[in-house]
Design a protein around this motif. Structure first.
Motif, PDB file in Angstrom:
ATOM      1  N   LYS A   1       0.824  -1.212   0.000  1.00 37.95           N
ATOM      2  CA  LYS A   1       0.000   0.000   0.000  1.00 37.95           C
ATOM      3  C   LYS A   1       0.859   1.264   0.000  1.00 37.95           C
ATOM      4  O   LYS A   1       0.422   2.302  -0.485  1.00 37.95           O
ATOM      5  CB  LYS A   1      -1.009  -0.018   1.133  1.00 37.95           C
ATOM      6  CG  LYS A   1      -0.511   0.355   2.465  1.00 37.95           C
ATOM      7  CD  LYS A   1      -1.643   0.365   3.474  1.00 37.95           C
ATOM      8  CE  LYS A   1      -1.031   0.517   4.847  1.00 37.95           C
ATOM      9  NZ  LYS A   1      -1.955   0.532   5.914  1.00 37.95           N
ATOM     10  N   ASP A   2       2.084   1.194   0.499  1.00 43.81           N
ATOM     11  CA  ASP A   2       2.961   2.371   0.466  1.00 43.81           C
ATOM     12  C   ASP A   2       3.321   2.743  -0.968  1.00 43.81           C
ATOM     13  O   ASP A   2       3.335   3.922  -1.326  1.00 43.81           O
ATOM     14  CB  ASP A   2       4.229   2.130   1.285  1.00 43.81           C
ATOM     15  CG  ASP A   2       3.950   2.052   2.781  1.00 43.81           C
ATOM     16  OD1 ASP A   2       2.970   2.680   3.238  1.00 43.81           O
ATOM     17  OD2 ASP A   2       4.703   1.367   3.479  1.00 43.81           O
ATOM     18  N   LEU A   3       3.613   1.741  -1.805  1.00 43.46           N
ATOM     19  CA  LEU A   3       3.918   2.025  -3.212  1.00 43.46           C
ATOM     20  C   LEU A   3       2.666   2.540  -3.925  1.00 43.46           C
ATOM     21  O   LEU A   3       2.746   3.464  -4.731  1.00 43.46           O
ATOM     22  CB  LEU A   3       4.467   0.788  -3.918  1.00 43.46           C
ATOM     23  CG  LEU A   3       4.841   0.986  -5.383  1.00 43.46           C
ATOM     24  CD1 LEU A   3       5.887   2.089  -5.551  1.00 43.46           C
ATOM     25  CD2 LEU A   3       5.339  -0.310  -5.987  1.00 43.46           C
ATOM     26  N   THR A   4       1.510   1.971  -3.608  1.00 47.87           N
ATOM     27  CA  THR A   4       0.259   2.453  -4.188  1.00 47.87           C
ATOM     28  C   THR A   4       0.070   3.928  -3.863  1.00 47.87           C
ATOM     29  O   THR A   4      -0.274   4.729  -4.731  1.00 47.87           O
ATOM     30  CB  THR A   4      -0.934   1.635  -3.656  1.00 47.87           C
ATOM     31  OG1 THR A   4      -0.725   0.266  -3.980  1.00 47.87           O
ATOM     32  CG2 THR A   4      -2.241   2.106  -4.258  1.00 47.87           C
ATOM     33  N   SER A   5       0.322   4.301  -2.613  1.00 50.09           N
ATOM     34  CA  SER A   5       0.204   5.703  -2.200  1.00 50.09           C
ATOM     35  C   SER A   5       1.210   6.586  -2.929  1.00 50.09           C
ATOM     36  O   SER A   5       0.887   7.681  -3.382  1.00 50.09           O
ATOM     37  CB  SER A   5       0.406   5.844  -0.697  1.00 50.09           C
ATOM     38  OG  SER A   5      -0.616   5.189   0.000  1.00 50.09           O
ATOM     39  N   ALA A   6       2.448   6.115  -3.047  1.00 50.75           N
ATOM     40  CA  ALA A   6       3.495   6.897  -3.709  1.00 50.75           C
ATOM     41  C   ALA A   6       3.157   7.146  -5.174  1.00 50.75           C
ATOM     42  O   ALA A   6       3.457   8.212  -5.711  1.00 50.75           O
ATOM     43  CB  ALA A   6       4.839   6.188  -3.592  1.00 50.75           C
ATOM     44  N   LEU A   7       2.530   6.183  -5.829  1.00 50.44           N
ATOM     45  CA  LEU A   7       2.163   6.343  -7.237  1.00 50.44           C
ATOM     46  C   LEU A   7       0.926   7.218  -7.419  1.00 50.44           C
ATOM     47  O   LEU A   7       0.671   7.704  -8.522  1.00 50.44           O
ATOM     48  CB  LEU A   7       1.906   4.971  -7.874  1.00 50.44           C
ATOM     49  CG  LEU A   7       3.150   4.152  -8.163  1.00 50.44           C
ATOM     50  CD1 LEU A   7       2.768   2.710  -8.461  1.00 50.44           C
ATOM     51  CD2 LEU A   7       3.938   4.741  -9.310  1.00 50.44           C
TER      52      LEU A   7
END
Length: 77
Positions: A15-21
């Protein structure tokens, strides 16, 4: 720069990468040519404008999963 919706099939690993994107303009992570990339630096040009230095991301900086796996086609088990 393209967004995840315009690129090859892509499944964020955490979910951190999802947020970053999902950040709007000025984001650092993006997908281009079927690769996850990171803007490393922005610099002004003498004649005006701005240049960006980009690097391909090989591993997720948040969970450590190989980035190549994020573009792998999903198979049904």
């Amino acid at each position: 720069m393209s967004t995840a919706a315009q690129a090859d099939p892509f499944s964020p690993c955490c979910k951190d990468l999802t947020s970053a994107l999902s950040f709007p303009a000025g984001r650092h992570f993006f997908i281009e040519d079927g690769k996850l990339k990171l803007v490393v630096a922005r610099t002004p040009l003498q004649g005006g404008g701005e240049a960006e230095l980009e690097n391909a991301v090989r591993y997720c900086p948040f969970c450590g999963k190989p980035a190549a796996d994020l573009f792998a086609p999903k198979t049904l088990s």
